[in-house]
Design a protein around this motif. Sequence first.
Motif, PDB file in Angstrom:
ATOM      1  N   GLN A 171      39.885  25.640  52.027  1.00 44.50           N
ATOM      2  CA  GLN A 171      39.632  26.858  51.290  1.00 44.50           C
ATOM      3  C   GLN A 171      38.512  27.221  50.363  1.00 44.50           C
ATOM      4  O   GLN A 171      38.571  27.583  50.874  1.00 44.50           O
ATOM      5  N   ASP A 172      38.649  25.810  50.125  1.00 43.62           N
ATOM      6  CA  ASP A 172      36.967  25.566  49.546  1.00 43.62           C
ATOM      7  C   ASP A 172      35.810  25.994  50.634  1.00 43.62           C
ATOM      8  O   ASP A 172      34.402  26.737  50.255  1.00 43.62           O
ATOM      9  N   ALA A 175      35.932  27.731  52.343  1.00 46.01           N
ATOM     10  CA  ALA A 175      36.079  29.526  53.319  1.00 46.01           C
ATOM     11  C   ALA A 175      35.589  30.493  52.386  1.00 46.01           C
ATOM     12  O   ALA A 175      35.344  31.807  52.829  1.00 46.01           O
ATOM     13  N   ARG A 176      34.679  29.817  51.051  1.00 48.57           N
ATOM     14  CA  ARG A 176      34.108  30.670  50.243  1.00 48.57           C
ATOM     15  C   ARG A 176      32.681  29.910  49.716  1.00 48.57           C
ATOM     16  O   ARG A 176      32.340  28.574  50.043  1.00 48.57           O
ATOM     17  N   VAL A 178      27.221  38.794  48.549  1.00 51.22           N
ATOM     18  CA  VAL A 178      28.133  37.865  47.386  1.00 51.22           C
ATOM     19  C   VAL A 178      28.764  38.095  46.414  1.00 51.22           C
ATOM     20  O   VAL A 178      29.398  38.839  46.183  1.00 51.22           O
ATOM     21  N   GLY A 196      31.997  39.622  48.138  1.00 49.28           N
ATOM     22  CA  GLY A 196      32.783  38.747  47.132  1.00 49.28           C
ATOM     23  C   GLY A 196      32.336  37.833  48.246  1.00 49.28           C
ATOM     24  O   GLY A 196      31.675  37.499  49.464  1.00 49.28           O
ATOM     25  N   ASN A 197      33.462  36.464  47.961  1.00 50.84           N
ATOM     26  CA  ASN A 197      32.722  35.692  47.946  1.00 50.84           C
ATOM     27  C   ASN A 197      33.908  34.765  49.805  1.00 50.84           C
ATOM     28  O   ASN A 197      33.230  33.281  49.532  1.00 50.84           O
ATOM     29  N   SER A 198      34.014  35.372  50.090  1.00 51.51           N
ATOM     30  CA  SER A 198      34.467  34.649  51.586  1.00 51.51           C
ATOM     31  C   SER A 198      33.588  34.441  52.573  1.00 51.51           C
ATOM     32  O   SER A 198      32.661  35.761  52.463  1.00 51.51           O
ATOM     33  N   ARG A 199      33.315  33.422  52.542  1.00 51.06           N
ATOM     34  CA  ARG A 199      32.431  32.933  53.779  1.00 51.06           C
ATOM     35  C   ARG A 199      32.194  34.351  54.517  1.00 51.06           C
ATOM     36  O   ARG A 199      31.094  34.213  55.358  1.00 51.06           O
ATOM     37  N   GLU A 200      33.540  34.731  55.735  1.00 56.23           N
ATOM     38  CA  GLU A 200      33.990  35.114  56.916  1.00 56.23           C
ATOM     39  C   GLU A 200      32.721  36.797  56.269  1.00 56.23           C
ATOM     40  O   GLU A 200      31.526  36.891  57.324  1.00 56.23           O
ATOM     41  N   ARG A 201      32.632  37.300  55.227  1.00 57.21           N
ATOM     42  CA  ARG A 201      32.287  38.087  54.570  1.00 57.21           C
ATOM     43  C   ARG A 201      31.106  38.116  54.469  1.00 57.21           C
ATOM     44  O   ARG A 201      30.519  38.983  54.829  1.00 57.21           O
TER      45      ARG A 201
END
Length: 60
Positions: free
Chosen positions: A13-14, A16-17, A44, A48-53
């Motif tokens: 989870q970490d 991924a952010r 970011v 948001g902080n989603s690595r994928e986005r």
Amino acid sequence: MAAKKKTAPGRKQDRARIAGGQKYEVGYETKKTGRSASAVKKAVKKVGNSRERVEKRLGR
């Protein structure tokens, strides 16, 4: 008997952010995407902080 540690889900989870305030995480994304640190921070903030986005926003 000690309880078994549960680290794998937390680490996944970490990863991924992206923490926009952490210099090393922003630096990692700048190397990975080839964009500037300010561009990563703006992405970011925007998506948001989603690595994928964030990577999608930066065009990777």
